[in-house]
Design an enzyme around this catalytic site. Structure first.
Site: not given
Ligand code: UT7
Length: 333
Positions: A115, A260, A290
């Protein structure tokens, strides 16, 4: 007299196929509200099966950039490509573009900074310019990521984030003047290498890749999203701080930040910490998701088209991604 790396033109190209959050929710357990609230993404572009690879998108963007600069491919004396999704394992996309565009047999190199591809790329180009090794340079950032995503519920944490696209810049070595790349700050921390990665196919795996790996779906990217998020905010702010300190400027003096596009919440946090109004940070993640190395040049191209990026503006790019790698450039547009 020192030479400046002046951006002559910028362009972008995205595939026509729009994939909305609704479309993805038919393939996996996800929803428009989850994706929108957590990331700001509403849709992204995916290539179709006729796409011949990342170089195809890069070629489209490059041809527009060359036309906008009034240059011919034969004028170029260096090609730099940033991508994490090359057409082949080797050689890189740089040589593919040399061939497709009909360039002379000039140097062509690929950068693997994920990225941070654009910010690393501009820094590399600036080094070639300042050391008088190249005068007319093409910098292409292109990605085709959709084919390696796991478009099922198992892969939903990654699959909803990424899209395909390309951006291109023509950059010229110019004597004197104010316009051009003023400074670049880059960093890396390999302790994060496995936090966001795609391990297969790879030489760390005995046998490189097996039929079982493919059957068990171990051939997709993976990420600890929360850890990446925290590191991204910290490093982006640190980079902005270094660029301001080294160049003795305040946040208010920056006309436009082009960050980014990984997550709208990351960019909002950075903007708030810098105390800047929304109009001073360019975002388009809602349209493309992204696109990794391509996000910043796509933003630049749209910002110019929308009249938000004009000649003479003081611009700061900021990026963070897999590696971890990060960095930023300060540019007088
Ligand atoms: O470009 C490279 C750099 N990348 C980044 O900077 C990405 C940085 N990270 C992020 O943007 C965020 O961490 C994410 C958008 C990837 C995820 O957001 P989050 O608030 O950290 O969510 P999480 O991973 O903690 O997931 C929360 C919940 C989980 O369920 P439980 O364990 O709380 O029951 C996941 O299983 O959301 C669930 N989940 C989804 N639900 C619906 C994960 N992906 C999805 C999805 N749809 N696509």
């Amino acid at each position: 007299m020192e030479l400046q790396s002046r951006i002559r033109s910028v362009s972008h190209y995205v595939p026509e196929r729009r994939v909305t959050n609704e479309d993805l929710s038919k393939l996996m357990e996800t929803s428009d509200s989850w994706i929108t609230e957590r990331t700001g993404i509403k849709e992204r572009r995916f290539v179709d099966t006729t796409c011949s690879g990342t170089s195809e998108l890069g070629e489209h963007a490059a041809r527009i950039a060359l036309e906008r600069a009034g240059w011919k491919a034969q004028d170029l004396d260096l090609i730099v490509v940033a991508t994490l999704s090359p057409d082949f394992y080797f050689p890189g996309v740089g040589v593919m573009l040399q061939q497709k565009l009909g360039c002379r047999t000039v140097p062509a190199l690929d950068i693997r900074a994920q990225c941070s591809g654009l910010v690393y790329g501009l820094s590399v180009v600036d080094g070639y310019v300042k050391s008088r090794q190249a005068k007319k340079i093409l910098l292409v950032c292109a990605e085709v990521q959709s084919p390696v995503l796991d478009l099922t519920t198992r892969g939903r944490d990654m699959a909803v984030l990424f899209g395909d696209g390309a951006g291109a810049l023509t950059i010229e070595a110019v004597e004197g003047g104010e316009q051009g790349v003023i400074d670049s700050v880059l960093g890396s921390d390999g302790s994060g290498a496995e936090v966001l990665c795609m391990k297969l196919p790879g030489t760390a795996t005995p046998g490189f890749i097996s039929a079982d790996d493919v059957q068990q779906s171990r051939v997709h990217p993976s990420m600890d999203g929360k850890l990446v998020f925290k590191n991204a905010v910290t490093r982006l702010l640190e980079t902005a701080g270094s660029l301001m300190q080294r160049n003795k400027i305040t946040a208010e003096e920056i006309d436009l930040i082009i960050p980014h596009q990984a997550n709208l919440r990351i960019n909002e946090m950075v903007r708030a910490q810098l105390g800047l109004p929304p109009e001073k940070v360019f975002n388009n993640i809602h349209k493309y998701g992204n696109t990794t190395a391509a996000t910043i040049p796509i933003c630049m191209s749209e910002a110019v088209a929308e009249g938000r990026l004009k000649e003479g503006a003081l611009v700061m790019t900021l990026a963070f991604g897999a590696g971890f790698t990060w960095g930023g450039n300060l540019i007088r547009w």
